[in-house]
Design an enzyme around this catalytic site. Structure first.
Site, short mmCIF file in Angstrom:
data_model
loop_
_atom_site.label_atom_id
_atom_site.label_comp_id
_atom_site.label_asym_id
_atom_site.label_seq_id
_atom_site.Cartn_x
_atom_site.Cartn_y
_atom_site.Cartn_z
N TYR A 1 -0.42 -8.11 -1.85
CA TYR A 1 -1.43 -7.77 -0.63
C TYR A 1 -1.54 -5.86 -1.44
CZ TYR A 1 1.52 -6.87 2.70
OH TYR A 1 3.04 -6.37 3.56
N ASP B 1 -0.52 -8.11 9.91
CA ASP B 1 0.61 -7.62 9.61
C ASP B 1 1.12 -6.88 8.27
OD1 ASP B 1 3.50 -7.33 10.25
OD2 ASP B 1 3.70 -9.52 9.44
N ILE B 2 1.28 -5.49 8.47
CA ILE B 2 1.32 -4.84 7.01
C ILE B 2 2.08 -4.23 6.69
CG2 ILE B 2 0.18 -3.04 5.26
CD1 ILE B 2 -1.77 -5.67 5.84
N GLU B 3 3.59 -4.95 6.14
CA GLU B 3 4.62 -4.33 5.16
C GLU B 3 5.02 -3.68 4.50
OE1 GLU B 3 7.20 -6.99 7.69
OE2 GLU B 3 5.62 -7.18 8.84
N GLY B 4 3.92 -3.82 3.41
CA GLY B 4 3.94 -3.41 2.19
C GLY B 4 3.06 -3.18 1.65
#
Length: 294
Positions: A110, A150-153
């Site tokens: 994403y 839930d953005i982790e990258g």
């Protein structure tokens, strides 16, 4: 609170005692969708332990990619095999449980390249999961309550524009915005989005992050909790925890320790919303054990 007055003062006293008892009652949030053995979404809601369920995850979107949902072994979105979840979603909502779509996750493709890209993703989410219209709704005709970030990258840019674009749809039908930042403050990925002040609920991941998680005592956790609650504008803030020692690499807090050492302190915050758990697969008894104290 003892009510020894005659009516109608006794009634007022009783109401005050009820309000006092429930004024800090929190909600338990859980993630569902990443293990086919965790039971159905409907069964998850039927436990009566959760107030919000995040369906995880939309793992591919943005940058002109075809959006893709990954629900592990539950169903195959690519073959239109997840539309039956519409009935489960409606069953949850009929019990007053909010159901969100979580976008991102720890492993996915994403990436938002511009404000226009963000607006395009917002339109896709509205049409396919929220109050809009589409012939290819992956979860059927059920209307989800909102979107969880839930953005982790991927990128640190344009998440604020995605939040703003989604919020504009609330003029037609309320779209709840939630987020799952890591506990080091500020979060590397979501600080821009959180600074918009548009998020209804923020569940901070106090695990897999040694500087701010529980590690024999709750001092670091409490210090970072105070920083989160005093620094961001959000409707409510939740303590994110693993539901078992196997659910994360570090940061597990035993239910009795949570109830005796952590919750009494953090519930003093006016922004306290409750506890978020990762995930339904690992929650064999944790939510039931902590629910009376959340």
């Amino acid at each position: 609170m003892a009510c020894k007055f005659s009516a109608p003062l006794a009634l007022v006293c009783l109401l005050l005692s009820v309000l006092t008892r429930f004024s800090y009652a929190g909600t338990i949030v859980v993630y569902w969708g990443q293990n086919g053995n965790e039971g159905s979404l409907e069964d998850t809601c039927a436990t009566g332990n959760y107030g919000i369920v995040n369906i995880a995850f939309l793992v591919t979107f943005g940058n002109n990619q075809s959006p893709a949902l990954n629900l592990a072994g539950h169903c195959d979105p690519a073959s239109n095999g997840c539309t039956f979840l519409s009935n489960d979603i409606k069953a949850c909502q009929s019990q007053g449980i909010k159901v969100m779509l979580s976008i991102g996750g720890g492993a996915g493709s994403y990436f938002l390249t511009s404000a226009d890209d963000a607006r395009g993703v917002a339109q896709y989410l509205w049409d396919n999961f929220l109050g809009g219209q589409s012939s290819s709704r992956p979860l059927g005709d059920a209307i989800l309550d909102g979107i969880d970030f839930d953005i982790e990258g991927g990128t640190t840019q344009h998440w604020d524009e995605l939040a703003k674009a989604l919020n504009e749809f609330s003029q037609q039908r309320k779209v709840y915005l939630t987020a799952a930042p890591q506990c080091p403050f500020p979060d590397a990925w979501l600080s821009g989005a959180l600074n918009t002040g548009l998020f209804d609920y923020v569940w901070v991941q106090f695990y897999n992050n040694q500087p701010c998680e529980y590690s024999g005592n709750a001092d670091n956790l409490k210090n970072y909790w105070n920083q989160w609650t005093s620094s961001i504008s959000a409707g409510q803030i939740f303590l994110g925890l693993p539901a078992s020692p196997d659910a994360a690499g570090s940061g597990y807090v035993a239910p009795d320790v949570l109830s005796s050492e952590v919750l009494p302190t953090i519930k003093g915050s006016s922004k306290y919303g409750g506890v978020m758990l990762w995930s339904r697969q690992y929650d064999q008894s944790y939510s039931a054990a902590i629910k009376p104290n959340v």
